[in-house]
Design a protein around this motif. Sequence first.
Motif, PDB file in Angstrom:
ATOM      1  N   UNK A   9       0.768  -1.315  -0.020  1.00  0.00           N
ATOM      2  CA  UNK A   9      -0.050  -0.089   0.014  1.00  0.00           C
ATOM      3  C   UNK A   9       0.494   1.290   0.000  1.00  0.00           C
ATOM      4  N   UNK A  10       1.625   1.592   0.476  1.00  0.00           N
ATOM      5  CA  UNK A  10       2.458   2.333   0.934  1.00  0.00           C
ATOM      6  C   UNK A  10       3.730   2.761  -0.800  1.00  0.00           C
ATOM      7  N   UNK A  11       3.916   1.080  -0.719  1.00  0.00           N
ATOM      8  CA  UNK A  11       4.674   1.306  -2.957  1.00  0.00           C
ATOM      9  C   UNK A  11       3.389   2.258  -3.435  1.00  0.00           C
ATOM     10  N   UNK A 127      -8.070   3.402  -2.596  1.00  0.00           N
ATOM     11  CA  UNK A 127      -7.763   3.074  -1.671  1.00  0.00           C
ATOM     12  C   UNK A 127      -6.797   2.875  -1.087  1.00  0.00           C
ATOM     13  N   UNK A 128      -5.568   3.361  -1.495  1.00  0.00           N
ATOM     14  CA  UNK A 128      -4.329   4.007  -0.367  1.00  0.00           C
ATOM     15  C   UNK A 128      -4.274   5.066  -0.653  1.00  0.00           C
ATOM     16  N   UNK A 129      -5.215   6.111  -0.844  1.00  0.00           N
ATOM     17  CA  UNK A 129      -5.411   6.854   0.227  1.00  0.00           C
ATOM     18  C   UNK A 129      -6.855   7.184   1.135  1.00  0.00           C
ATOM     19  N   UNK A 130      -7.502   5.679   1.256  1.00  0.00           N
ATOM     20  CA  UNK A 130      -8.027   5.443   2.986  1.00  0.00           C
ATOM     21  C   UNK A 130      -7.553   4.600   3.988  1.00  0.00           C
ATOM     22  N   UNK A 131      -6.792   4.101   3.487  1.00  0.00           N
ATOM     23  CA  UNK A 131      -6.129   3.083   3.709  1.00  0.00           C
ATOM     24  C   UNK A 131      -5.258   2.773   5.206  1.00  0.00           C
TER      25      UNK A 131
END
Length: 135
Positions: A9-11, A127-131
């Motif tokens: 997710x970070x990547x 997804x990567x913005x809210x996780x």
Amino acid sequence: MPPALASAIVVVRVLIALLFIGMGIVHFIPAVTHGMAAMIPPRLRRSRVATPLRLVWFTGICEIAGGVGMLIPATRFAAALALSVFLVAVFPANAYAAEHRDRFGRVAIPFWPRLIAQLALIVLVVVVGVTSVPA
């Protein structure tokens, strides 16, 4: 959350941020700017304030701000929502280019693949913005 998923997710978040920042910067390269301005559909060219060139610059600023916002935890959620709205808002220019492939060449990605890619990018951004990823 498994460490491998958290890392992924970070990547992906960083890659998406860099993508938007890079594309935003490209909006200020004169040769590219004029090509993008030509992609603005005629119905959006009627304003004296929001000229095609100014719209290209504005969207470039939006992309840079959204990309930076994705990297800052306090603004990540808002940036993800703003970038999602942005991707919907700029789609008419992409659809217009797709209709005029003879005029825009390679940047005129056919409508359906472009729509699918745009929707996939929106999903990724959200997804990567809210996780939340634990530190």
